[in-house]
Design a protein around this motif. Structure first.
Motif, PDB file in Angstrom:
ATOM      1  N   ARG A  19      46.045  25.789  48.349  1.00  0.00           N
ATOM      2  CA  ARG A  19      47.389  25.215  48.432  1.00  0.00           C
ATOM      3  C   ARG A  19      48.216  26.365  48.873  1.00  0.00           C
ATOM      4  O   ARG A  19      49.517  26.454  48.507  1.00  0.00           O
ATOM      5  N   GLY A  20      47.866  27.019  50.135  1.00  0.00           N
ATOM      6  CA  GLY A  20      48.843  27.914  50.701  1.00  0.00           C
ATOM      7  C   GLY A  20      48.720  29.433  50.107  1.00  0.00           C
ATOM      8  O   GLY A  20      49.227  30.496  50.604  1.00  0.00           O
ATOM      9  N   PHE A  21      47.971  29.556  48.859  1.00  0.00           N
ATOM     10  CA  PHE A  21      47.885  30.799  48.342  1.00  0.00           C
ATOM     11  C   PHE A  21      46.476  31.453  48.714  1.00  0.00           C
ATOM     12  O   PHE A  21      45.557  30.623  48.660  1.00  0.00           O
ATOM     13  N   SER A  22      46.486  32.831  48.836  1.00  0.00           N
ATOM     14  CA  SER A  22      45.275  33.482  49.069  1.00  0.00           C
ATOM     15  C   SER A  22      44.594  33.934  47.544  1.00  0.00           C
ATOM     16  O   SER A  22      45.232  34.178  46.731  1.00  0.00           O
ATOM     17  N   VAL A  23      43.285  33.448  47.784  1.00  0.00           N
ATOM     18  CA  VAL A  23      42.656  33.884  46.233  1.00  0.00           C
ATOM     19  C   VAL A  23      41.705  34.837  46.857  1.00  0.00           C
ATOM     20  O   VAL A  23      40.504  34.541  47.404  1.00  0.00           O
ATOM     21  N   HIS A  24      41.645  36.165  46.447  1.00  0.00           N
ATOM     22  CA  HIS A  24      40.853  37.231  46.948  1.00  0.00           C
ATOM     23  C   HIS A  24      39.605  37.551  45.796  1.00  0.00           C
ATOM     24  O   HIS A  24      40.119  37.652  44.561  1.00  0.00           O
ATOM     25  N   LYS A  25      38.479  37.540  45.986  1.00  0.00           N
ATOM     26  CA  LYS A  25      37.425  37.778  45.007  1.00  0.00           C
ATOM     27  C   LYS A  25      37.294  39.250  45.201  1.00  0.00           C
ATOM     28  O   LYS A  25      37.285  39.899  46.103  1.00  0.00           O
ATOM     29  N   LEU A  26      37.241  39.718  43.799  1.00  0.00           N
ATOM     30  CA  LEU A  26      36.987  41.155  43.651  1.00  0.00           C
ATOM     31  C   LEU A  26      35.736  41.484  42.956  1.00  0.00           C
ATOM     32  O   LEU A  26      35.657  41.161  41.887  1.00  0.00           O
ATOM     33  N   GLN A  36      36.523  39.596  39.530  1.00  0.00           N
ATOM     34  CA  GLN A  36      37.935  38.956  39.243  1.00  0.00           C
ATOM     35  C   GLN A  36      38.287  38.306  40.691  1.00  0.00           C
ATOM     36  O   GLN A  36      37.856  38.595  41.495  1.00  0.00           O
ATOM     37  N   TYR A  37      39.281  37.573  40.528  1.00  0.00           N
ATOM     38  CA  TYR A  37      40.082  36.979  41.468  1.00  0.00           C
ATOM     39  C   TYR A  37      41.577  37.445  41.505  1.00  0.00           C
ATOM     40  O   TYR A  37      41.960  37.216  40.374  1.00  0.00           O
ATOM     41  N   ARG A  38      42.039  37.471  42.399  1.00  0.00           N
ATOM     42  CA  ARG A  38      43.537  38.030  42.690  1.00  0.00           C
ATOM     43  C   ARG A  38      44.200  37.025  43.413  1.00  0.00           C
ATOM     44  O   ARG A  38      43.750  36.583  44.424  1.00  0.00           O
ATOM     45  N   VAL A  39      45.416  36.603  43.036  1.00  0.00           N
ATOM     46  CA  VAL A  39      45.981  35.456  43.613  1.00  0.00           C
ATOM     47  C   VAL A  39      47.326  36.162  44.432  1.00  0.00           C
ATOM     48  O   VAL A  39      48.108  36.635  43.591  1.00  0.00           O
ATOM     49  N   LEU A  41      50.591  35.321  47.588  1.00  0.00           N
ATOM     50  CA  LEU A  41      51.038  34.532  48.696  1.00  0.00           C
ATOM     51  C   LEU A  41      52.151  35.314  49.374  1.00  0.00           C
ATOM     52  O   LEU A  41      53.126  35.826  48.974  1.00  0.00           O
ATOM     53  N   GLY A  42      51.639  35.606  50.512  1.00  0.00           N
ATOM     54  CA  GLY A  42      52.298  36.648  51.434  1.00  0.00           C
ATOM     55  C   GLY A  42      52.337  37.898  50.801  1.00  0.00           C
ATOM     56  O   GLY A  42      51.215  38.572  50.485  1.00  0.00           O
ATOM     57  N   ASP A  43      53.497  38.498  50.472  1.00  0.00           N
ATOM     58  CA  ASP A  43      53.353  39.919  49.775  1.00  0.00           C
ATOM     59  C   ASP A  43      53.511  40.023  48.539  1.00  0.00           C
ATOM     60  O   ASP A  43      53.420  40.938  47.684  1.00  0.00           O
ATOM     61  N   ASP A  44      53.742  38.679  47.877  1.00  0.00           N
ATOM     62  CA  ASP A  44      53.674  38.451  46.362  1.00  0.00           C
ATOM     63  C   ASP A  44      52.339  38.439  45.760  1.00  0.00           C
ATOM     64  O   ASP A  44      51.483  37.501  46.199  1.00  0.00           O
ATOM     65  N   SER A  45      52.185  39.019  44.685  1.00  0.00           N
ATOM     66  CA  SER A  45      50.989  39.022  43.938  1.00  0.00           C
ATOM     67  C   SER A  45      51.210  38.419  42.615  1.00  0.00           C
ATOM     68  O   SER A  45      52.302  38.799  41.969  1.00  0.00           O
ATOM     69  N   PHE A  46      50.266  37.259  42.330  1.00  0.00           N
ATOM     70  CA  PHE A  46      50.669  36.850  40.861  1.00  0.00           C
ATOM     71  C   PHE A  46      49.368  37.290  39.859  1.00  0.00           C
ATOM     72  O   PHE A  46      49.305  36.395  38.739  1.00  0.00           O
ATOM     73  N   GLY A  47      48.684  38.199  40.042  1.00  0.00           N
ATOM     74  CA  GLY A  47      47.931  38.757  39.102  1.00  0.00           C
ATOM     75  C   GLY A  47      46.396  38.675  39.083  1.00  0.00           C
ATOM     76  O   GLY A  47      46.214  37.768  40.148  1.00  0.00           O
ATOM     77  N   LYS A  48      45.716  38.980  38.382  1.00  0.00           N
ATOM     78  CA  LYS A  48      44.182  39.041  38.498  1.00  0.00           C
ATOM     79  C   LYS A  48      43.518  37.885  37.329  1.00  0.00           C
ATOM     80  O   LYS A  48      44.258  38.056  36.331  1.00  0.00           O
ATOM     81  N   PHE A  49      42.636  37.347  37.683  1.00  0.00           N
ATOM     82  CA  PHE A  49      41.954  36.321  36.751  1.00  0.00           C
ATOM     83  C   PHE A  49      40.760  36.512  36.890  1.00  0.00           C
ATOM     84  O   PHE A  49      39.848  37.008  37.555  1.00  0.00           O
ATOM     85  N   ASP A  50      39.838  36.289  35.654  1.00  0.00           N
ATOM     86  CA  ASP A  50      38.671  36.647  35.177  1.00  0.00           C
ATOM     87  C   ASP A  50      37.768  35.388  35.799  1.00  0.00           C
ATOM     88  O   ASP A  50      36.467  35.611  35.838  1.00  0.00           O
ATOM     89  N   ALA A  51      38.440  34.127  36.303  1.00  0.00           N
ATOM     90  CA  ALA A  51      37.184  33.171  36.839  1.00  0.00           C
ATOM     91  C   ALA A  51      38.102  32.429  37.797  1.00  0.00           C
ATOM     92  O   ALA A  51      39.683  32.417  37.689  1.00  0.00           O
ATOM     93  N   LEU A  52      37.614  31.980  38.783  1.00  0.00           N
ATOM     94  CA  LEU A  52      37.994  31.441  39.851  1.00  0.00           C
ATOM     95  C   LEU A  52      38.661  29.847  39.427  1.00  0.00           C
ATOM     96  O   LEU A  52      39.876  29.689  39.848  1.00  0.00           O
ATOM     97  N   ALA A  53      38.409  29.531  38.464  1.00  0.00           N
ATOM     98  CA  ALA A  53      38.967  28.108  37.816  1.00  0.00           C
ATOM     99  C   ALA A  53      40.323  28.592  37.106  1.00  0.00           C
ATOM    100  O   ALA A  53      41.094  27.654  37.282  1.00  0.00           O
ATOM    101  N   GLU A  54      40.220  29.754  36.456  1.00  0.00           N
ATOM    102  CA  GLU A  54      41.695  30.173  35.917  1.00  0.00           C
ATOM    103  C   GLU A  54      42.620  30.184  37.064  1.00  0.00           C
ATOM    104  O   GLU A  54      43.956  29.982  36.734  1.00  0.00           O
ATOM    105  N   ALA A  55      42.284  30.887  38.194  1.00  0.00           N
ATOM    106  CA  ALA A  55      43.083  31.252  39.177  1.00  0.00           C
ATOM    107  C   ALA A  55      43.791  29.698  39.792  1.00  0.00           C
ATOM    108  O   ALA A  55      44.767  29.787  40.055  1.00  0.00           O
ATOM    109  N   ILE A  56      42.753  28.686  40.091  1.00  0.00           N
ATOM    110  CA  ILE A  56      43.135  27.617  40.611  1.00  0.00           C
ATOM    111  C   ILE A  56      44.126  26.707  39.651  1.00  0.00           C
ATOM    112  O   ILE A  56      45.003  26.476  39.952  1.00  0.00           O
TER     113      ILE A  56
END
Length: 72
Positions: A19-26, A36-39, A41-56
């Motif tokens: 949905r336009g956001f980058s989800v980076h796998k760490l 972990q997964y970091r979300v 959008l551009g230069d804005d970071s929305f945090g790290k998540f322990d599961a891909l489902a949580e990030a989505i």
């Protein structure tokens, strides 16, 4: 209301687009015991998540919040 299913598109080996956001796998390593997964959008970071489902779920929540604000 019609429910739309969005796809997680693999962009690179450790990066996907949702949905336009980058989800980076760490990947896990000696200091990070789980993947972990970091979300971002551009230069804005929305945090790290322990599961891909949580990030989505977080990204979907942002869109729900935005639609509630626009409907006022």
């Amino acid at each position: 209301m019609q429910q739309v299913n969005y796809q997680l598109i693999r962009y690179k080996s450790h990066c996907s687009i949702y949905r336009g956001f980058s989800v980076h796998k760490l990947p896990r390593n000696a200091t990070r015991k789980i993947t972990q997964y970091r979300v971002t959008l551009g230069d804005d970071s929305f945090g790290k998540f322990d599961a891909l489902a949580e990030a989505i779920r977080f990204i979907d929540g942002l869109f729900k919040f935005k639609s509630r604000l626009n409907s006022r």
